[in-house]
Motif scaffolding. Structure first.
Motif, mmCIF file in Angstrom:
data_model
loop_
_atom_site.group_PDB
_atom_site.id
_atom_site.type_symbol
_atom_site.label_atom_id
_atom_site.label_comp_id
_atom_site.label_asym_id
_atom_site.label_seq_id
_atom_site.Cartn_x
_atom_site.Cartn_y
_atom_site.Cartn_z
ATOM 1 N N SER A 382 0.851 -1.187 0.000
ATOM 2 C CA SER A 382 0.000 0.000 0.000
ATOM 3 C C SER A 382 0.888 1.238 0.000
ATOM 4 N N VAL A 384 2.318 4.782 1.177
ATOM 5 C CA VAL A 384 2.373 5.541 2.422
ATOM 6 C C VAL A 384 2.409 7.019 2.070
ATOM 7 N N VAL A 417 6.536 0.928 10.809
ATOM 8 C CA VAL A 417 5.602 -0.135 10.460
ATOM 9 C C VAL A 417 5.563 -1.098 11.645
ATOM 10 N N PRO A 422 -1.747 1.695 10.728
ATOM 11 C CA PRO A 422 -1.235 2.174 9.444
ATOM 12 C C PRO A 422 0.190 2.715 9.600
ATOM 13 N N ARG A 424 3.310 4.987 9.768
ATOM 14 C CA ARG A 424 3.459 6.388 10.173
ATOM 15 C C ARG A 424 4.776 6.932 9.644
#
Length: 578
Positions: A382, A384, A417, A422, A424
């Motif tokens: 995904s 970031v 992670v 999620p 940061r």
């Protein structure tokens, strides 16, 4: 090493008369070398001045003799006249590369005093600090020494403070010793290279303990810590017991819980293993530091070493043609599952964690770059919250909980992670590094304590300092061997103490450099077609580089040339976990 610094431990040296045994430590696989940069002619230090020497030869032999620190540089002192008896050999140790000149200085002759001045000129590669650490600083060097004729023989009457010694002679007379300190975040032991005189060998354990008690060197200051408080010291001289174990009795260590005691034991035992002390009876005020375990070996504390090696079953990867593929393992060239391998994103570089479970990838979207983070095994990723014109290839911390990349050559971003929340984003204070120029490549060492970076075409190292409030900074910046490496393109860690780099030079396409910059070696370049653009390395794995025809592999040893492992991919970026 330097007489004034070691006077407090003379009694300790004398007590170490029977240290025996050998503790083997992991080594990286050998690298085939075409030439050793700065080795010179390999001259043996002379025992004293040659009868009838002229001033130029006298000073040259003095420099070679200065490599031996035995008897307060007794061999070098035989070249001195009475005028120079107060020579301060403890000031510095400047290390020259193998080629240096001794020539008459301008206005060398002084008829009124019967003296002449000889100039030493060459290239310094750095200096040995008072803490026994090598500090790199490759630069032009010159120094003037005055000689006088006495009783028909030339002798040195005035010499500047400090010692000047060629690199080959330094290697002959000093032994590298890794002293071990503590990563304050992971609470594991990390190595800090130092140098102690090779002779007398019986004194090496005492000198290693002295350096350990003094704390980390300047290169790791603010990054590594010690379990030893400032007041810690030896309660009595270290001595060899009847069974051959070295007895180390400490005092002033304060109150320690069990994890702290284990870390202190690791610091002592791993450091002494560097000087062939196989067994240590480690005591505090006469009692075992670890209750019920009075005697320790390297194997007892090896699990506390911080350097993480990629798992043997974790394959190397390669990014080519916008996709991430396996490079080694059961299915070479097979694309990874998911969007990083099927073309959903155009990937430019990537990195997996040491265990292979997580993957980070830089992908191109139009003229911008984004960072993808996700599963290494499944290939699910995904984006970031990072966006930039350029991003360097990602690099992971040893825990796999944090990945770094450099945005637009200036901002070092970190992405946290933890597997549940999620990702940061944050920023690393890299002001000292970015002030030197654009950051083109940056890699975290596999113990997490240092970075190697390519900045403005030069190779730099720095320490990763973490504060209790969560700030992360890159400190203690050192430039490594600019004259030998020239313009550097990319770099990676071969081990915690060794870096490999590819350059734009024609003579040294691939170089291996020690983390402190003392040693640089040219790696075999057979079959490579410059310019080279990428490199990947890890302990006990072949080096990988990309040239104009694809990716090549070199394992050293008896291998006579690089072997191609992926052809037709001049844009490829190979990677090992980390």
């Amino acid at each position: 090493m330097i007489r004034r610094r070691f006077l407090p431990t003379v009694a300790l040296f004398l007590a170490l008369t029977g240290v025996a045994g050998c503790a083997s430590l992991p080594e990286t696989s050998p690298v085939q070398v075409l030439r050793q940069v700065g080795d010179g002619e390999g001259n043996t230090p002379p025992p004293g001045p040659v009868e009838g020497s002229n001033p130029l030869d006298l000073v040259r032999d003095f420099v070679f003799a200065s490599g031996s620190s035995a008897a307060e540089h007794g061999s070098a002192r035989r070249f001195l006249a009475a005028d120079a008896v107060e020579w301060d050999d403890a000031a510095t140790v400047t290390v020259l590369d193998g080629q240096f000149d001794t020539v008459p200085a301008p206005g060398a002759q002084d008829a009124s005093t019967g003296t002449t001045t000889i100039r030493i000129r060459g290239t310094a590669v750095g200096r040995l600090s008072s803490a026994g650490a090598f500090e790199p600083d490759q630069a032009t060097f010159q120094e003037d020494i005055t000689v006088v004729r006495r009783d028909g023989q030339w002798r040195i009457s005035n010499v500047p403070a400090g010692v000047v010694v060629p690199l080959s002679i330094f290697r002959d007379n000093y032994k590298q010793v890794r002293t071990w300190f503590v990563d304050p975040v992971r609470r594991l032991a990390v190595a800090d290279p130092r140098y102690v005189p090779s002779v007398p060998s019986k004194a090496q354990p005492a000198r290693a303990l002295e350096l350990l008690l003094a704390g980390p060197s300047g290169a790791l200051l603010g990054a590594a810590v010690s379990q030893f408080p400032p007041g810690a010291q030896l309660r009595s001289n270290a001595a060899v017991g009847p069974d051959g174990a070295l007895i180390v009795d400490l005092t002033g260590v304060g109150d320690l819980d069990e994890p702290a005691r284990q870390l202190m034991a690791a610091q002592v035992v791993l450091t002494l293993a560097e000087v062939n002390v196989a067994r240590v009876r480690l005591l505090v005020d006469g009692e075992p530091l670890l209750p019920g375990r009075p005697e320790l070996t390297r194997e007892d504390v090896a699990a506390l070493s911080a350097e993480v090696q990629p798992g043997a079953d974790v394959p190397g990867l390669v990014v080519a043609g916008g996709r991430v593929r396996q490079l080694t393992g059961p299915e070479p060239s097979a694309p990874l599952p998911g969007p990083v391998g099927n073309g959903a994103y155009y990937v430019e570089s990537a990195a997996s964690t040491g265990d292979g479970r997580r993957l980070a990838a830089v992908a191109r979207q139009g003229s911008r770059r984004i960072l993808l983070v996700g599963s290494g095994a499944e290939g699910s990723v995904s984006p970031v919250a990072l966006d930039a014109t350029t991003m360097t290839r990602p690099t992971w911390t040893p825990t796999g909980g944090e990945v770094w990349t450099v945005l637009n050559g200036t901002v070092v971003a970190r992405v946290l992670v933890d597997g549940t929340a999620p990702a940061r984003t944050g920023q690393v204070n890299a002001d000292q590094l970015s002030a030197l120029g654009p950051i083109r490549d940056l890699r975290l060492s596999r113990d997490g304590m240092r970075v190697v970076a390519v900045v403005g075409g030069a190779l730099y190292t720095g320490a990763v300092a973490r504060s209790i409030d969560g700030e992360v900074a890159i400190r203690n910046i050192n430039r490594l061997r600019p004259d030998d490496l020239g313009e550097v393109v990319a770099a990676d860690w071969r081990s915690a103490e060794s870096i490999v780099a590819v350059t734009r030079g024609t003579e040294m396409l691939v170089g291996q450099v020690s983390v402190d910059g003392l040693n640089v070696q040219q790696v075999l370049g057979n079959n490579l077609t410059p310019p080279l653009t990428a490199i990947a390395a890890a302990s006990n794995r072949p080096m990988l580089v990309t040239d104009q025809t694809g990716v090549w592999s070199f394992a050293g040893g008896d291998q006579a040339a690089w072997k191609q492992v992926l052809g037709g991919a001049p844009d490829a970026v190979p990677l090992y976990p980390g």
